[in-house]
Write a protein that holds these residues in place. Structure first.
Motif, PDB file in Angstrom:
ATOM      1  N   SER A   1       0.764   4.028  -8.713  1.00  0.00           N
ATOM      2  CA  SER A   1      -0.517   3.317  -8.774  1.00  0.00           C
ATOM      3  C   SER A   1      -0.443   2.033  -9.589  1.00  0.00           C
ATOM      4  O   SER A   1      -1.371   1.215  -9.550  1.00  0.00           O
TER       5      SER A   1
ATOM      6  N   ARG B   1       2.054   1.730  -3.460  1.00  0.00           N
ATOM      7  CA  ARG B   1       0.959   2.141  -4.344  1.00  0.00           C
ATOM      8  C   ARG B   1       0.657   3.628  -4.180  1.00  0.00           C
ATOM      9  O   ARG B   1       0.157   4.282  -5.097  1.00  0.00           O
TER      10      ARG B   1
ATOM     11  N   ASP C   1       0.826  -1.210   0.000  1.00  0.00           N
ATOM     12  CA  ASP C   1       0.000   0.000   0.000  1.00  0.00           C
ATOM     13  C   ASP C   1       0.861   1.261   0.000  1.00  0.00           C
ATOM     14  O   ASP C   1       0.519   2.257  -0.650  1.00  0.00           O
TER      15      ASP C   1
ATOM     16  N   GLU D   1      -1.959  -4.554  -5.992  1.00  0.00           N
ATOM     17  CA  GLU D   1      -2.418  -4.696  -4.612  1.00  0.00           C
ATOM     18  C   GLU D   1      -2.004  -6.060  -4.080  1.00  0.00           C
ATOM     19  O   GLU D   1      -2.059  -7.069  -4.790  1.00  0.00           O
TER      20      GLU D   1
END
Length: 217
Positions: free
Chosen positions: A39, A35, A32, A43
């Motif tokens: 992006s 990210r 996370d 995940e």
């Protein structure tokens, strides 16, 4: 994951890592964080997968033995100093509605019945989640050894057997070099020598040999 080092003209094995999968909760947090900067990073939430695995394991156990209301036993090194990953694992298990007991291997109140039912403080344990056993010191007391044996002899589902962890880490490789009689006690001399050649030799930092190696390189 397997780690190698170049020694002369050959690649020697440093260690085989199975413990890399141990930090299941932290792995998701790290993903996370990445990210947040990129992006395109996928995940990664292995904790959700482990919680799902535990829930299914409890269900399989209770269906197989016709029981209900069993619990999960999480064994850690020290209940007084849990690391952040363990806190997240505990929170995740409890959020899933599973009955959870957190204990130390040496001090846990375990009982094993004649029909291999494992219980902790009166609660039947269907799943044991092992987060202990990385160091030989974790089995330093007779109580820890007895509890360890009881778990293995029980019908409870074991997630992360510590024996597998201990045998798949650099602790084993270190042991091979710390006492030259270990391998020779269990293998023919030629096979012991061949196996030892596969591993990168590891030196204690206090040895004169290491000092010489560092000075030469």
């Amino acid at each position: 994951r397997m780690d190698y080092m170049l020694e002369g003209n050959r690649m020697a094995l440093v260690e085989m890592n199975s413990l890399s999968v141990g930090q299941v909760a932290t792995a998701g947090v790290v993903a996370d964080c990445h990210r947040g900067h990129d992006s395109s990073v996928l995940e990664n939430n292995p904790l959700a997968g482990q919680i799902d695995l535990l829930r299914k394991a409890v269900g399989v156990y209770e269906t197989a033995f016709g029981v209900k209301g069993t619990g999960v036993l999480l064994l850690v090194d020290d209940t007084e100093s849990l690391n952040p990953d363990q806190f997240r694992v505990i929170a995740g298990i409890r959020a899933a509605g599973l009955a959870l007991t957190v204990a130390n291997l040496a001090n846990v109140d375990l009982a094993l019945s004649d029909n291999e039912v494992l219980s902790c403080s009166g609660l039947e344990i269907s799943v044991v989640l092992m987060r202990v056993g990385y160091l030989w010191d974790h089995f330093a007391t007779q109580a820890a050894i007895d509890h360890f044996k009881a778990i293995y002899q029980s019908r409870a589902v074991q997630v992360g057997p510590p024996l597998a962890w201990a045998l798949n880490t650099k602790r084993l490789q270190q042991l091979l070099y710390s006492d030259r009689s270990i391998l020779e006690a269990h293998l023919p001399l030629d096979e012991a020598a061949l196996l030892r050649e596969c591993f990168q030799e590891q030196y204690p930092v206090s040895t004169e040999k290491l000092a010489q190696v560092v000075a030469q390189n």
